[in-house]
Enzyme design. Sequence first.
Site, PDB file in Angstrom:
ATOM      1  N   LYS A   1       0.791  -1.300  -0.134  1.00  0.00           N
ATOM      2  CA  LYS A   1       0.216  -0.048  -0.032  1.00  0.00           C
ATOM      3  C   LYS A   1       0.781   1.215  -0.030  1.00  0.00           C
ATOM      4  O   LYS A   1       2.032   1.174   0.654  1.00  0.00           O
ATOM      5  CB  LYS A   1      -0.917  -0.057   1.320  1.00  0.00           C
TER       6      LYS A   1
ATOM      7  N   SER B   1      -9.836   1.692   3.081  1.00  0.00           N
ATOM      8  CA  SER B   1      -9.087   2.559   2.225  1.00  0.00           C
ATOM      9  C   SER B   1      -8.010   1.621   1.115  1.00  0.00           C
ATOM     10  O   SER B   1      -7.278   2.255   0.246  1.00  0.00           O
ATOM     11  CB  SER B   1      -8.179   3.623   3.070  1.00  0.00           C
TER      12      SER B   1
ATOM     13  N   SER C   1     -10.080  -0.885   7.150  1.00  0.00           N
ATOM     14  CA  SER C   1      -9.257  -0.405   5.776  1.00  0.00           C
ATOM     15  C   SER C   1      -8.793  -1.700   5.110  1.00  0.00           C
ATOM     16  O   SER C   1      -8.494  -1.776   3.969  1.00  0.00           O
ATOM     17  CB  SER C   1      -8.416   0.581   5.726  1.00  0.00           C
TER      18      SER C   1
END
Lengths: 508, 95, 478
Positions: A81, A156, A180
Amino acid sequence: MKELTKMSALEIGRMIKAKEITVLDAVKAQLEVIKERDPEYRCFITVLEEEAYAQAAEVQKRIDAGELEDSPLAGVPMAVKDNICTKGIRTTCASKILYNFEPVYDATVIEKLKRAGAVIIGKTNMDEFAMGSTTETSHFGETKNPWDISCVPGGSSGGSAAAVAAEEIFYALGSDTGGSIRQPAGYCGVAGMKPTYGTVSRYGLIAYASSLDQIGTFGRNISDCAAALEIISGHDAKDSTSVNAEGFQYTKSLVDDVKGLRIGIPKDYLGTGLEEDVKESILKAAEVFRSKGAIVEEFELHSVDYAVPSYYVIACAEASSNLSRFDGVKYGYRSAKAEGLQEVYKNTRSEGFGNEVKRRMMIGAFVLSSGYYDAFYNKALKVRAIINEGFQRAFEKYDIILGPTAPQTAPALGESLSDPLKMYLSDIYTVSVNLAGLPAVSIPCGRDSRGLPIGMQLIGRHFGENEIIRAAYSFEQSEQYERPAAIAAESKEGKSSVLQEGIGHESI
Amino acid sequence: MKITEDTVKYVAALAKLTVSEEEQQKVAEDLDRILDYIETMNGLDTDGVEPMSHVLPMKNVFREDIVTNRDEREQLLRNAPKQKDGSFAVPKTVE
Amino acid sequence: MKAYETVIGLEVHVELATKSKIFCGCTTQFGGDPNTHVCPVCSGMPGTLPVLNKQVVEFAMAAGLALNCSITQKCKFDRKNYFYPDLPKAYQISQLYLPICRDGGIEIETEAGKKTVRIHEIHMEEDAGKLVHDPWEDCTLVDYNRCGVPLIEIVSEPDMRSAEEVIAYLEKLRLILQYLGVSDCKMQEGSLRADINLSVREVGVPEFGTRTEMKNMNSFKAIGRAIEGERKRQIELLEDGGKVIQETRRWDDNKDTSFAMRSKEDAQDYRYFPEPDLPPIEISDEWLQAVRAHQPELRDEKMLRYEKEFGIPEYDALIITGSKQLADLFEKTVALCQKPKEVSNWLMVETMRLLKEQEMDPEEITFTPAQLAGLIKLVDGNKINRTVAKEVFEKVFKENVDPEAYVEKHGLGLVSDDGVLRSAIRQVIENNPQSVRDYMGGKSRAMGFLVGQAMKEMKGKADPGMVNQIVKEMLDAM
Ligand SMILES: [Mg+2]
Ligand SMILES: [Zn+2]
C-alpha cells in the site's frame, strides 16, 4: 504464463523452491497481467518494473545459495500500500501533497519482506491518507472493483484488495485503521487480515491515526495472509507501541478443525442497516461452523452504536495532528503561489489535500480545541474504554466473534462521496475492532443477489490470531474460492480453481 | 450543536487550511451534521470511566542513551521543495 | 505616583546533558554544520516514530528531587500542536496533563532576606530547531540540529518580586542542575533559557495584574535589564490610564526596551492530547529510590564537608562551591596533590584575581587539575619560590602551559646545587670583608646583609633557607 498468476502465493513460493519455475518467471507473469488489467482497475499508483527484475535476479541468487530455505514466500511478487515507506521509491499516500515524495528509509515491514526474499512489484492505490472506505479519494484516480467495474473496491486499502482479486498480485500489504483492510477484502472477495495492535511495527507507515493503525495482509486465501503476516510481525525497537514478543507462528494454525471452538455472534451486528443477503450469508456461515463442531451462539455485545462516533473523534483528532507535518517545508508539494510563510502553509495544504482529508483534519482540530476537548475527545476515549471492556467480557465466553465485515456489499462508484456520514456508518462492524486493538480477518462467505462478494469478519481476542486463522482456514475448506467473472473468463480451465490445489498446511 | 461559519474559520485556521467564502456554509453544514451524530456518544454513561488512549497495557518503553546516527543531510534534504546551504529554506519568519 | 509591586514567575528551559536526543539516536553536541545532527525521526519524516531516551526520565527525576518536587509516578507525554518551521512534525512532544514533577520549591537569599520560590511543575519535552535569517535571499534557513535535544521546563509560581530575586533563583537553579550533572546550563549556548512572566499591581491589591511574557532570555544581565524595563513600561502604562495587554513581548537588549511580537495570525490553541506513539511511564518506588540514592552531593553538603574534611575556612568553601567547575577543580587537584589548603589558596587568590582581570566566569577556566597540582608540587618541593610560582601560574591560567616543562625551559628553578651555592657565597664573603668583620665583632645583623647579597647573586632562584645555612656555616668556620 498467465496461469501462474492464478496460483496462491504459497504455491508459487513452493514452485520456485522446487525449481519448477524461476523468480523471473513469476515476476514476468505478474507484470504481464498488471499491464493488461491495471489500465482498467487502477490498483497501482506505482509499478516497479525495472526494480522488480533486479530484485528477482537477486532473490533467485539467494534462493540458489540456499539462503531462503525457511522463507515460504521467497521470490513471490507482492505489492505494498502506498502509505508504507519504501526507500527511494515514491510513496504518496495517494495525495497530491506527497506526489513526489521519496522516503529516505524503508519501513520496518519492508526491511523484513526484503530479508524474506519478497519481490516488491508496486505500490497500491488507496484513499488519500487512508481516509475513506471506497478508494475513490485518491489523487491518482479511483480503483475499480474487479467483480464489477461500476462498483468501488472498498477502502482505504482498495488498491491492494482489488489487485489480489484481479490476480494482479499474489499477496499485498494494507493498513487498517477502522476497517481499511477487512472492508475492501470483503468487497473484493479476498482474505484480509488485521493483526492485534502492536503486532506489526508501524515504523514507516505514514500515520493516519496512531493509536488505531495496524499494517496487515491480503491474500486470495487465509494461508497466504497468515504466511505474509508471519514475515512482517514481531518486535521492533523503533516502534514504542510494538509488543515485545518474537516469532509469531501463524501458519501452524492452518488446520481444518474447529471442534469445540466457541463462536459468538453479536445480536447487535444483525440488526437494522444490515442488508438481507449479507445477513443470510453470515447465518449460513455460522451453520458451516456449527456443522464442523464449533459451538455457535448469539449474544449481546452492547454499546455497538457508540463505536463509530468514538472512532471518528479519535481518528480525526490524531489525524489532524499527524498530518500537520505536511506543510511544504521539508518534502512533498509546496504551493507555487505563496507569499510569506503563512501562505506557504495554507496554500500548500489547501491545494495539496483532498476534501475528505481536510474535513477530517477540521473535525480533529475541533474536537481537540479548547472548550471542546472534554465533551468530545475525552468522552470518545471513555467510550473506547467501555467498548474495549465489552469485548473483554465477550472473550471470557467466546474464542471468536463472528459477524459481517460490512452492512452491505460494494456500493456503486460515486455513491458514497456525496454523503460522508453514510460512508462513516458503513464502518460500523470494523471500527470497534480497532478501538479495542483486536485481531480480525475478513474472508469471503458467499455472494449477494448482484453477484458481489460478501465478507465475513472473525474477531479474536488480543493476540488471538491463531484461533481466527484456524477458523478461517476451516471455513475455506468448505467454501470454494471464487474469482471475479472477468478474471475467471480468462482462465482456460474455466471454473476450476488452481488456487484450491495444494494449499493444505502440508505444503507449508 | 451548531457549527457556525466562524467556527469553520477558526478550525480552518488551526489546521492551516483556507475555506473560501462560498464553501464556508456548506462546510459548516457538513461538520454540523457529523458532530451532531458524534454527539450521540452522550447517550452512553461514562461516569467514572478512565479515558483509554492506549489500547494495550504497555509502559516504560525506553532506549539507552547512545548515539547511533550519522550525518545524512544530503538524503534528508533530497525531498525539500527549497533548500540552501544545507538547510531547508522558507519565506522569512522574523517580524 | 502610586506604589507598585512587581510579580514575576519564570519558565526555565534547560537542555539536558544526555549524549543522544530525547527520541532518536542523534548526537546532542552543540554546534555542527546545519542539519548534520539530524535523522528521519528528529526531522519529522513521515512514518517515523519516537522512542524515549531513559536517561531523560532519570535526569528529570533527579532535578525534581533536588528541587523538592514530588515525582509523578504515573506520567505520560502529550502533543502540543502548532505550526512553525522550527518544529518539523508541527507538534512538540511535551507533557501537559501529568508532568513528571510537581509542587517543589527552593530557598533563595537576597539583600531583602530569605524566601522560598515555589515550583509549580517540571515537564520533559523536545527542543525545536534553529531559524537563521538569510539576508541575501531574504528567506529563513531551517537547521534541525537542536531539534529533539531533551529539555526540562521548570515552571515557577509567581513568587518573585524583583530582578535580584529572579537572578538569585536562576543562579541557585543553575548551580543545582550543574551539581546534578543534568545540564551544563551554558546560557551562551542556549542550554538554559528563561521566559519571564511579569505583571505589576498596586501595593496592597490582592489580585495579580495582567502579565506579559518575555521569551528566551539568555543572559543574567539581559534578564535584569528586561525586568526593569518591562516593569517601568507597565507602570507608566497604568499611570497614564492605560491597560496592560496579555501578550508575548521580545526584549531588545540593544534598544533597552521590549516590543510586542506580532500577534500570531491565529489564536493560540495548542490542542494538547495524549501522545499515542509513546506508552505511559510508570516510576516504581524502587526506581525512584535508586535515583534518589544516586543523587550527587549538592552544594550545602559539599561546603560542610570542605570545612570538616579539608579544614577550609567557611568563606573559602562558600566561594569554591559557588561554582561546580571550581568545586570539581578543587577536588580533583586535591586528589592529585593532597594539599587542600594550598589548592584552596591558589583558587581563592590567584585564580580569582585572574578571573576578575580577564572578566571571565569560573566556567571558562581551561587549566587542568594536573597543571595546578604540578605547580603546587614545585613549590612544595622547593623547586621554585612563591614569586616565580605566581608568574608560572599566570602562564598556566592563560596559556595552559605545563608548569614543570615551563620552569625547566625558562630556567626558573631554585638552585639547590650545594657546590654552586657555596661558590657563590664564598664570592660574596670575599667581596664583603667589612660585613664579615662586623659579624665577627658580634653584629649578627651583618649576616642578613650577606644572605641578601647571596640571594641577589643567585637572581632570587636560591632556596633562602639553604643560603642562610651555608652563610652561617662558612662564617662560623672562619
Ligand atoms: Mg514548553
Ligand atoms: Zn535524530
